[in-house]
Scaffold this motif. Structure first.
Motif, PDB file in Angstrom:
ATOM      1  N   GLY A   8       0.821  -1.204   0.000  1.00  0.00           N
ATOM      2  CA  GLY A   8       0.000   0.000   0.000  1.00  0.00           C
ATOM      3  C   GLY A   8       0.851   1.247   0.000  1.00  0.00           C
ATOM      4  O   GLY A   8       2.049   1.218   0.274  1.00  0.00           O
ATOM      5  N   PRO A   9       0.239   2.412  -0.286  1.00  0.00           N
ATOM      6  CA  PRO A   9       0.998   3.645  -0.395  1.00  0.00           C
ATOM      7  C   PRO A   9       1.590   4.127   0.909  1.00  0.00           C
ATOM      8  O   PRO A   9       2.485   4.959   0.916  1.00  0.00           O
ATOM      9  CB  PRO A   9      -0.044   4.642  -0.936  1.00  0.00           C
ATOM     10  N   GLU A  10       1.097   3.614   2.044  1.00  0.00           N
ATOM     11  CA  GLU A  10       1.648   4.077   3.315  1.00  0.00           C
ATOM     12  C   GLU A  10       3.036   3.526   3.590  1.00  0.00           C
ATOM     13  O   GLU A  10       3.795   4.088   4.386  1.00  0.00           O
ATOM     14  CB  GLU A  10       0.713   3.671   4.470  1.00  0.00           C
ATOM     15  N   ALA A  11       3.433   2.435   2.933  1.00  0.00           N
ATOM     16  CA  ALA A  11       4.780   1.870   3.062  1.00  0.00           C
ATOM     17  C   ALA A  11       5.209   1.775   4.511  1.00  0.00           C
ATOM     18  O   ALA A  11       6.294   2.195   4.896  1.00  0.00           O
ATOM     19  CB  ALA A  11       5.785   2.679   2.254  1.00  0.00           C
ATOM     20  N   GLY A  12       4.368   1.214   5.352  1.00  0.00           N
ATOM     21  CA  GLY A  12       4.680   1.173   6.769  1.00  0.00           C
ATOM     22  C   GLY A  12       5.400  -0.083   7.195  1.00  0.00           C
ATOM     23  O   GLY A  12       5.323  -0.482   8.354  1.00  0.00           O
ATOM     24  N   GLY A  13       6.095  -0.746   6.293  1.00  0.00           N
ATOM     25  CA  GLY A  13       6.761  -1.991   6.619  1.00  0.00           C
ATOM     26  C   GLY A  13       8.040  -1.780   7.393  1.00  0.00           C
ATOM     27  O   GLY A  13       8.390  -0.683   7.810  1.00  0.00           O
ATOM     28  N   PRO A 140       1.102  11.416  -1.199  1.00  0.00           N
ATOM     29  CA  PRO A 140       2.070  10.532  -1.864  1.00  0.00           C
ATOM     30  C   PRO A 140       2.162  10.808  -3.358  1.00  0.00           C
ATOM     31  O   PRO A 140       1.159  11.007  -4.037  1.00  0.00           O
ATOM     32  CB  PRO A 140       1.511   9.136  -1.584  1.00  0.00           C
ATOM     33  N   HIS A 141       3.403  10.835  -3.857  1.00  0.00           N
ATOM     34  CA  HIS A 141       3.632  11.081  -5.284  1.00  0.00           C
ATOM     35  C   HIS A 141       3.682   9.760  -6.045  1.00  0.00           C
ATOM     36  O   HIS A 141       4.192   8.759  -5.550  1.00  0.00           O
ATOM     37  CB  HIS A 141       4.956  11.822  -5.482  1.00  0.00           C
ATOM     38  N   THR A 142       3.146   9.789  -7.265  1.00  0.00           N
ATOM     39  CA  THR A 142       3.206   8.640  -8.160  1.00  0.00           C
ATOM     40  C   THR A 142       3.815   9.083  -9.484  1.00  0.00           C
ATOM     41  O   THR A 142       4.185  10.236  -9.668  1.00  0.00           O
ATOM     42  CB  THR A 142       1.817   8.036  -8.385  1.00  0.00           C
ATOM     43  N   MET A 143       3.890   8.152 -10.419  1.00  0.00           N
ATOM     44  CA  MET A 143       4.524   8.389 -11.710  1.00  0.00           C
ATOM     45  C   MET A 143       3.662   7.742 -12.788  1.00  0.00           C
ATOM     46  O   MET A 143       3.174   6.623 -12.596  1.00  0.00           O
ATOM     47  CB  MET A 143       5.925   7.758 -11.673  1.00  0.00           C
ATOM     48  N   ALA A 144       3.452   8.419 -13.899  1.00  0.00           N
ATOM     49  CA  ALA A 144       2.600   7.891 -14.962  1.00  0.00           C
ATOM     50  C   ALA A 144       3.085   6.512 -15.403  1.00  0.00           C
ATOM     51  O   ALA A 144       4.262   6.330 -15.720  1.00  0.00           O
ATOM     52  CB  ALA A 144       2.583   8.849 -16.147  1.00  0.00           C
ATOM     53  N   GLY A 145       2.183   5.548 -15.417  1.00  0.00           N
ATOM     54  CA  GLY A 145       2.510   4.202 -15.862  1.00  0.00           C
ATOM     55  C   GLY A 145       3.236   3.353 -14.846  1.00  0.00           C
ATOM     56  O   GLY A 145       3.581   2.200 -15.133  1.00  0.00           O
ATOM     57  N   ALA A 146       3.490   3.898 -13.654  1.00  0.00           N
ATOM     58  CA  ALA A 146       4.252   3.167 -12.643  1.00  0.00           C
ATOM     59  C   ALA A 146       3.332   2.612 -11.566  1.00  0.00           C
ATOM     60  O   ALA A 146       2.258   3.149 -11.309  1.00  0.00           O
ATOM     61  CB  ALA A 146       5.289   4.080 -12.001  1.00  0.00           C
ATOM     62  N   GLN A 147       3.779   1.534 -10.931  1.00  0.00           N
ATOM     63  CA  GLN A 147       3.020   0.991  -9.821  1.00  0.00           C
ATOM     64  C   GLN A 147       3.198   1.910  -8.612  1.00  0.00           C
ATOM     65  O   GLN A 147       4.287   2.438  -8.372  1.00  0.00           O
ATOM     66  CB  GLN A 147       3.491  -0.429  -9.499  1.00  0.00           C
ATOM     67  N   PRO A 148       2.149   2.130  -7.827  1.00  0.00           N
ATOM     68  CA  PRO A 148       2.216   3.104  -6.737  1.00  0.00           C
ATOM     69  C   PRO A 148       2.789   2.546  -5.441  1.00  0.00           C
ATOM     70  O   PRO A 148       2.740   3.218  -4.413  1.00  0.00           O
ATOM     71  CB  PRO A 148       0.746   3.496  -6.556  1.00  0.00           C
ATOM     72  N   ARG A 158       9.052  15.155  -1.498  1.00  0.00           N
ATOM     73  CA  ARG A 158       8.488  16.496  -1.393  1.00  0.00           C
ATOM     74  C   ARG A 158       9.062  17.368  -2.513  1.00  0.00           C
ATOM     75  O   ARG A 158      10.202  17.807  -2.455  1.00  0.00           O
ATOM     76  CB  ARG A 158       8.771  17.116  -0.023  1.00  0.00           C
ATOM     77  N   PHE A 159       8.229  17.571  -3.545  1.00  0.00           N
ATOM     78  CA  PHE A 159       8.618  18.386  -4.694  1.00  0.00           C
ATOM     79  C   PHE A 159       8.264  19.850  -4.455  1.00  0.00           C
ATOM     80  O   PHE A 159       7.563  20.189  -3.488  1.00  0.00           O
ATOM     81  CB  PHE A 159       7.898  17.893  -5.952  1.00  0.00           C
ATOM     82  N   GLU A 160       8.731  20.690  -5.350  1.00  0.00           N
ATOM     83  CA  GLU A 160       8.297  22.078  -5.336  1.00  0.00           C
ATOM     84  C   GLU A 160       6.783  22.102  -5.541  1.00  0.00           C
ATOM     85  O   GLU A 160       6.222  21.238  -6.219  1.00  0.00           O
ATOM     86  CB  GLU A 160       9.003  22.856  -6.439  1.00  0.00           C
ATOM     87  N   PRO A 161       6.099  23.091  -4.962  1.00  0.00           N
ATOM     88  CA  PRO A 161       4.630  23.127  -5.066  1.00  0.00           C
ATOM     89  C   PRO A 161       4.138  23.008  -6.503  1.00  0.00           C
ATOM     90  O   PRO A 161       4.639  23.674  -7.409  1.00  0.00           O
ATOM     91  CB  PRO A 161       4.291  24.507  -4.476  1.00  0.00           C
ATOM     92  N   GLY A 162       3.183  22.112  -6.701  1.00  0.00           N
ATOM     93  CA  GLY A 162       2.587  21.919  -8.015  1.00  0.00           C
ATOM     94  C   GLY A 162       3.380  21.043  -8.956  1.00  0.00           C
ATOM     95  O   GLY A 162       2.990  20.880 -10.114  1.00  0.00           O
ATOM     96  N   LYS A 163       4.494  20.471  -8.491  1.00  0.00           N
ATOM     97  CA  LYS A 163       5.326  19.652  -9.360  1.00  0.00           C
ATOM     98  C   LYS A 163       5.442  18.231  -8.828  1.00  0.00           C
ATOM     99  O   LYS A 163       5.067  17.946  -7.697  1.00  0.00           O
ATOM    100  CB  LYS A 163       6.710  20.282  -9.513  1.00  0.00           C
ATOM    101  N   GLY A 164       5.960  17.339  -9.682  1.00  0.00           N
ATOM    102  CA  GLY A 164       6.112  15.937  -9.297  1.00  0.00           C
ATOM    103  C   GLY A 164       6.974  15.216 -10.305  1.00  0.00           C
ATOM    104  O   GLY A 164       7.639  15.835 -11.153  1.00  0.00           O
ATOM    105  N   PHE A 165       6.950  13.886 -10.266  1.00  0.00           N
ATOM    106  CA  PHE A 165       7.766  13.096 -11.189  1.00  0.00           C
ATOM    107  C   PHE A 165       7.426  13.362 -12.649  1.00  0.00           C
ATOM    108  O   PHE A 165       8.291  13.303 -13.521  1.00  0.00           O
ATOM    109  CB  PHE A 165       7.601  11.604 -10.901  1.00  0.00           C
TER     110      PHE A 165
END
Length: 271
Positions: A8-13, A140-148, A158-165
């Motif tokens: 899951g996206p929380e990655a609490g392992g 949480p940030h994701t990437m187009a076509g990538a598994q989350p 933590r990207f600059e505001p409004g930006k991501g991968f």
């Protein structure tokens, strides 16, 4: 394979790896890269190999100044075996070589230079301005076509505001691990930096990795001082040429400022 981290996206392992002894490590699902649940992102295995080479160092008075990692094939999410040896040992330099194997195949090679620490009167040289402030918590940030899940979820971005991968580069990101490298064992400044270093060119997606096949063949991390803390800032950009290849260069900062550089050679090909 025992799952040391949920998908899951929380990655609490618990960790990217579990130490099985005798240089063997069990990989968790948190090591999985963005494109396949069966292949690792190169960040965690780079750090695992770097950790072994760091422990194989020359002792007090030396520091790891550079690590170069070669990626001959994908690293499977499977049991890994780490081997290291000293190539050269001298009064001021110490060169260590490492190999990572899975199912009998070599999946990663690396060399590390340990060099004598600079004298106390060496000037502090910082050729560029410091990093931007660490942004506040983000979704949480994701990437187009990538598994989350996997590596992307096991790191905090933590990207600059409004930006991501998926924002065309150059790019800037602050990042840290949510989980340790090896269960029950402390991370080191070097392993934290290596866990992130392979993400350098993904922070600056300037080549169309959807239309074309783009992949890095290596990772070089050069550190002019020991990093501090758990947060790192990567400011990355990519150069490329027709009939040539790509080159991703990143500046690595921690909360104290500039600490090193990341360099990756990029293979660019038609799909």
């Amino acid at each position: 394979m025992t799952d040391l981290c949920p998908t899951g996206p929380e990655a609490g392992g618990q960790a990217f790896y579990r130490n099985l002894g005798d240089g063997r490590y069990e990989s968790s699902s948190a090591t999985a890269g963005p494109w396949s649940a069966k292949a690792q992102h190169a960040g965690p295995p780079s750090a695992l190999l770097g950790r072994a080479m760091e422990e194989h160092g020359a002792g007090d008075g030396f520091r790891v100044a550079r690590v170069t990692v070669e990626l001959p094939r994908p690293v499977p999410v499977a049991e890994l075996h780490v081997q290291v040896r000293t190539v050269r040992s001298g009064g001021r330099t110490h060169l260590v070589e490492g190999e990572l194997t899975a199912n009998g195949d070599t999946v990663m090679l690396a060399r590390t230079w340990h060099i004598a620490a600079a004298p106390a009167d060496t000037p502090t040289l910082r050729p560029a301005a410091g990093p931007p402030p660490l942004p506040g918590p983000q979704t949480p940030h994701t990437m187009a076509g990538a598994q989350p899940y996997g590596y992307i979820a096991a790191m905090e971005w933590r990207f600059e505001p409004g930006k991501g991968f998926d924002t065309p580069g150059p790019g800037t990101v602050w990042a840290r691990q949510r989980i340790p490298l090896v269960a029950g064992e402390p991370d080191t400044p070097l392993t934290r930096a290596l866990t992130l270093a392979d993400s350098n060119w993904a922070v600056a997606f300037q080549l169309d990795h959807v239309r074309q096949f783009v992949i890095n063949t290596d990772i070089t991390l050069a550190l002019h001082r020991e990093p501090v803390g758990e947060w790192f800032c990567l400011r990355s950009e990519t150069a490329a040429s027709p009939s040539g290849s790509g080159l991703a260069l990143g500046r690595l900062d921690d909360t104290a400022g500039d600490c090193g550089r990341v360099l990756q050679t990029l293979l660019v090909a038609d799909r």
